[in-house]
Design an enzyme around this catalytic site. Sequence first.
Site, PDB file in Angstrom:
ATOM      1  N   ASP A 203      68.006  74.410  50.880  1.00 52.14           N
ATOM      2  CA  ASP A 203      67.166  73.678  51.832  1.00 52.14           C
ATOM      3  C   ASP A 203      66.669  74.703  52.833  1.00 52.14           C
ATOM      4  OD1 ASP A 203      66.040  71.547  53.471  1.00 52.14           O
ATOM      5  OD2 ASP A 203      67.359  70.235  52.330  1.00 52.14           O
ATOM      6  N   HIS A 293      61.068  71.880  51.833  1.00 53.06           N
ATOM      7  CA  HIS A 293      62.469  72.271  52.100  1.00 53.06           C
ATOM      8  C   HIS A 293      62.822  73.614  51.460  1.00 53.06           C
ATOM      9  CE1 HIS A 293      63.868  68.526  54.022  1.00 53.06           C
ATOM     10  NE2 HIS A 293      63.072  67.897  53.187  1.00 53.06           N
ATOM     11  N   GLU A 353      59.927  64.755  51.406  1.00 57.55           N
ATOM     12  CA  GLU A 353      59.527  65.224  52.730  1.00 57.55           C
ATOM     13  C   GLU A 353      58.675  66.507  52.690  1.00 57.55           C
ATOM     14  OE1 GLU A 353      63.121  63.488  55.462  1.00 57.55           O
ATOM     15  OE2 GLU A 353      63.425  65.468  54.652  1.00 57.55           O
TER      16      GLU A 353
HETATM   17  C1  ACM Z   1      66.257  62.913  52.031  1.00 50.79           C
HETATM   18  O1  ACM Z   1      67.135  62.381  52.751  1.00 50.79           O
HETATM   19  N1  ACM Z   1      65.308  63.641  52.584  1.00 50.79           N
HETATM   20  C2  ACM Z   1      66.261  62.767  50.596  1.00 50.79           C
END
Ligand code: ACM
Length: 767
Positions: A203, A293, A353
């Site tokens: 991440d 991410h 995201e």
């Molecule tokens: C997430 O909680 N962004 C999958």
Amino acid sequence: MKFQAVRQLYALCAIGAALTCSCSSGNAESDLSIVPVPESATLHSGNFTITQGTTIGYADDTLLPAAQYLSSLLSPATGLDITVQKGDGSITLAIDSIAGPEGAYTLKATPKNISIIGNSYGGVIAGIESMRQMLPAEIESRTPVDSIDWTIPAVDISDAPRFAWRGIMLDVSRHFYTKQEVMNLLEVMALYKMNRFHWHLTDDQGWRVEIKKYPLLTGKGAWRKFNSQDRDCIYRARTQKNPDFELPVEKLRIVDGDTLYGGYYTQADIREIVDFATVRGIEVIPEIDMPGHMLAAVSNYNGVACFDETGWGKSFSSPVCPGKDSAMEFCRNVYDELIDLFPGRYIHIGGDEVEKKNWKKCPDCQKRMRDNNLSTEEELQSWFIHRMEAVINAKGKQMIGWDEIIEGGLSPTATVMWWRSWSADAPARATALGNDVILTPNAQFYLDYAEDQNSIPNIYNFDTTCGLPDSLQSHILGVQGNVWCEWIPSEARMQYMAIPRLLAIAELGWSNPSKKDITEFRNRLAAQFHRLNIMGINYHIPSLEGIHTLNAFTDQGTVTVTCPDPTAHIRYTTDGTEPTLQSPLYTGTPTVTESTDFTFRTFRPDGKPGDIIHTRFVKDTFTPATELSNATPGLSAAWHEFTGNKCALITEAPLNGTYVTEGVDIPAEAKGNIGLVITGYITVPNDGIYTFDLLSDDGSILNIDGMTILDNDGPHAPVEITGQKALAKGAHPIEVRYFDQNGGTLKLRVFGPDGSELPAAQIYSHL
Ligand code: ACM
Ligand code: ZN
């Protein structure tokens, strides 16, 4: 609101509401106290006892690891050298055609021997875990324990999982967990028949898996200077006097005078953990989150992001550039190397995201869109995901992505992991297209959110059908709890957040709904704490029961508190200080004749403290009723256009309208920025102590007779608090203030002195 901020708010919340626990059983499945509850169990007379000479037989070579695993579970505590042998033993493991889905097993124990037959390797492991749980909890000791009869009752168990997917996700990027710490979590998962470990390996805050082709990913990307979340953790460790928020020193290193936090797994570590999981019937699903991410990757290699400058956009980090062939090659190469480390069926691509602002500005992305007739950036994201799915499929694997992969066009072969509770139609949309779905909606299944009395029932009673027709139910693969670790820096904190909710997820995922009963589950859960203590697992001691935030009495109050964990000690103070191990132990039921503030704290048998609970016991008189004439049913609700975060400020905001509601409800007309002031009268049938249960997301306050009974103010996720007031028969002015920006919850329930709920239609009126 930025999702990370939401997660922080949830992580900060803690509440107090009362629950009752009754201890009843009456059938063998619950008497055995196995979690998850098995499908059927019949007890017979006599016991099987492990003694010197007990052996473990295995019918075929694929079961040798299972036999060795069972021996490793039984030998240390018994002090016996329990050998394994091909063929029959006192305990025999075999695979045969047991009816039911993959993972079904039978366990037959007689005074002479035990036979565990699974319809797969996983079924045999499930049978082993049932046997393990029937043994005295001391079997979990890693050193010999004397004077214990290592017996299990003679029994016939026939059991099968409800869902194929019973998972836990661990985020090792935001904070890192060592090989041993991951194995400890896998050990708990196995104990409760969980069979999918989703490993969030990368991440923005750290890259945790060695990729030999790109050594900087871990060389630089696995280490960082302290970020704001690290600093929050350090702050909490100090202000909450909680060492579980410390960053473990073994995860720090000094480079050029800077203290860096981090760590990563070598490929050898990964193989070792995967082997450890496989022996325990757990498939490991790696996730390299793309195309967002990826900060650890895009900031260490050129040609991966849209622009040279990388960092944070409005909400999320600079994503990979799907317009650049170099970026596509980079992503392909990473997965090529990664996939070979994981023998399981699934690979998780992430896909959540993604901030697409860069893609709008990037000439390469725009060209890619033109060349491929893609009209939106969502379609560009889909194009990227489909390309990566081809890489995954070419290696014989299936791809999973977070539910954002539905947007812009879902590939027919992808599996969707539903996480956005607010995107409630994701399971319906995905299954209607014929895709499989894994349920992990954040409102119930995000284990980094603070636990309260509603957390376990909300998981346990979760409707896994999602309201879909029977014909689509087979597309629901199962359930998973996610442990995101922004504010979880240590193994102790991670276990505290995950357990005991993990057990509720395990039972939801495994047990036949007809066997499930939340009261019995609580009893069986209570029986697990002793075992978890011996295993050295940290867990959240369930909240105390029987008390309210505000407790009213007229002559004499009785302080009745119980803890659902029978191994916990309850200590308290009445001078406002934090209870310590030296504070009085709560025993019996103390009485009070004057208003007294009690502060309770639970402690584990090893002295580790649990939550602090502040409660007030208030000596009250029956507040006289108000004479009412010309009142009409219902309450008056004024909706203000409110964007603030304190109930006191609501009336300063412009008024949108006034409505009549039956009870304490959000008027149907009120949407978006909601600040409500609900006023009127509550009429009670007799003199007595009334109990009020206020649930809200975000803040709320309850005033009766001009006195604040419940203060649930401030921005927060659903929080329920309870309090009491002595009221004389008749009408009393009531005011509830509430705010939320974006579809929240408000509920007030009122209970009479006998505990029965008073229906809203009968008690409220306004002038
Ligand atoms: C997430 O909680 N962004 C999958
Ligand atoms: Zn680009």
